[in-house]
Motif scaffolding. Structure first.
Motif, mmCIF file in Angstrom:
data_model
loop_
_atom_site.group_PDB
_atom_site.id
_atom_site.type_symbol
_atom_site.label_atom_id
_atom_site.label_comp_id
_atom_site.label_asym_id
_atom_site.label_seq_id
_atom_site.Cartn_x
_atom_site.Cartn_y
_atom_site.Cartn_z
ATOM 1 N N GLU A 202 0.810 -1.219 0.000
ATOM 2 C CA GLU A 202 0.000 0.000 0.000
ATOM 3 C C GLU A 202 0.842 1.267 0.000
ATOM 4 N N GLY A 203 2.119 1.157 0.368
ATOM 5 C CA GLY A 203 2.966 2.341 0.425
ATOM 6 C C GLY A 203 4.025 2.206 1.504
ATOM 7 N N TRP A 204 4.677 3.316 1.809
ATOM 8 C CA TRP A 204 5.777 3.311 2.773
ATOM 9 C C TRP A 204 5.283 3.608 4.178
ATOM 10 N N VAL A 234 4.277 7.367 5.184
ATOM 11 C CA VAL A 234 5.152 8.339 4.535
ATOM 12 C C VAL A 234 4.773 8.411 3.058
ATOM 13 N N PRO A 235 4.550 9.600 2.515
ATOM 14 C CA PRO A 235 4.289 9.692 1.072
ATOM 15 C C PRO A 235 5.421 9.042 0.275
ATOM 16 N N ASP A 236 5.068 8.298 -0.758
ATOM 17 C CA ASP A 236 6.071 7.576 -1.541
ATOM 18 C C ASP A 236 7.168 8.498 -2.060
#
Length: 348
Positions: A202-204, A234-236
């Motif tokens: 899903e992301g970082w 955290v935004p990618d």
């Protein structure tokens, strides 16, 4: 017999914990010839091992107490017996408190020291060494404590403003963007390592596991301000920005090294003076945001983009959503009519 009030029960519980901390099991508490220095040692032992409410105080709070003790309180009171402390003497001492060779201490310092000393001397009452707090008058007041300062207005940056600031703070652009999107405190962000980042489908995610506190000279504390750990998204793009330029081992953000030797821990005062304030001027931000304002910015951006209070609580590392609501009440006032406008749009 009248039922015991909850406050009385709390005081009795405090006394039991305090007596154990002072004397150990099976031993009588020390008598009133105890000095303020000995009282301080026992008080700090209690605060850092058991706490007043069943949880030790934060490492940063303990560090501030120790600094105030060694710098301001110990020189005057360490060898004084607790039964020779009088509130008038305390008032005169606070009024004339000096900051080393720089002259008289400011109101904020004198207020912090005064309140700490009052709490310390209250410990002698709970230990039943004294019948009342000698740092307050007969009414329980301490008129010598300076008034609380007017709280500085928080600054909430928009995303374009955050990016403009980050661009002006090169080569620390990634640190500014990370702070402004995750809400990490200074002590937390400067203790990060690359292994704290985790990639998921899903992301970082970022595990906040440790934090520097003022006065640390070795490794950072193995917990954060509230004594625990947390995980924040955290935004990618920000994660890629950080991991693309920072070292894979050791501290992510280090002070500039010399002659090929890696630098050490970043210090807030140097960073603010040499990077953040000049960067704010270059970005045209007036008044200039502090580093802590980047934390406020992160919470603001999360609330405005998701309206998710629980996520904002997680970002801030608050112990409850209510604390987040209380701390950032002004942000909710700005969206007071959001719901009514949304409903209004549904009415035909």
């Amino acid at each position: 017999m009248d039922p015991v009030s909850s406050s009385a029960q709390g005081r009795r519980g405090y006394r039991r914990r305090a007596r154990f901390a002072v004397a150990g099991p099976g031993m009588a508490p020390r008598e009133r010839e105890m000095t303020v220095g000995a009282l301080y040692a026992d008080w700090m032992r209690l605060l850092t091992t058991q706490g007043l409410r069943g949880r030790p105080i934060a490492a940063s709070t303990a560090a501030n107490y120790r600094k105030n003790w060694h710098r301001h309180i110990a020189p005057r009171w360490s060898s004084t017996p607790v039964d020779q402390v009088h509130w008038r003497d305390v008032g005169e001492w606070i009024a004339g408190l000096q900051a080393g060779s720089r002259g008289q201490s400011g109101n904020n310092t004198r207020r912090r020291v005064a309140l700490m000393f009052i709490r310390l001397m209250r410990h002698s009452v709970y230990l039943e060494l004294l019948p009342e707090n000698p740092a307050t008058d007969a009414t329980g007041r301490a008129g010598y404590v300076p008034r609380a300062p007017v709280e500085k207005r928080r600054i909430y940056l928009s995303m374009p403003e955050l990016q403009a600031l980050a661009g002006q703070c090169a080569p620390w652009t990634d640190l500014i963007m990370l702070a402004g999107t995750t809400g990490l405190r200074w002590g937390e962000i400067t203790a990060l390592q690359a292994r704290d980042f985790r990639s998921t489908p899903e992301g970082w995610l970022l595990d906040v596991l440790r934090s520097w506190t003022e006065g640390d000279t070795g490794a950072p504390s193995p917990n954060t301000k509230n004594g625990g750990t947390r995980t924040v998204p955290v935004p990618d793009k920000v994660a890629a920005m950080v991991l693309g330029v920072r070292p894979p081992e050791g501290l992510l953000f280090r002070s500039p090294g010399r002659s090929g030797v890696p630098g050490g821990r970043l210090h807030h005062s140097n960073f603010a003076a040499r990077v953040l304030r000049p960067g704010a001027a270059g970005a045209g931000l007036d008044p200039a945001p502090t580093f802590h304002d980047l934390r406020h910015t992160a919470v603001s951006l999360i609330l405005h983009s998701t309206k998710d209070v629980k996520l904002a609580q997680r970002i801030a590392g608050h112990s409850s959503a209510q604390l987040t609501l209380d701390t950032y009440a002004e942000l909710f006032e700005q969206t007071l009519f959001t719901a009514s406008r949304a409903l209004n749009g549904l009415i035909e």
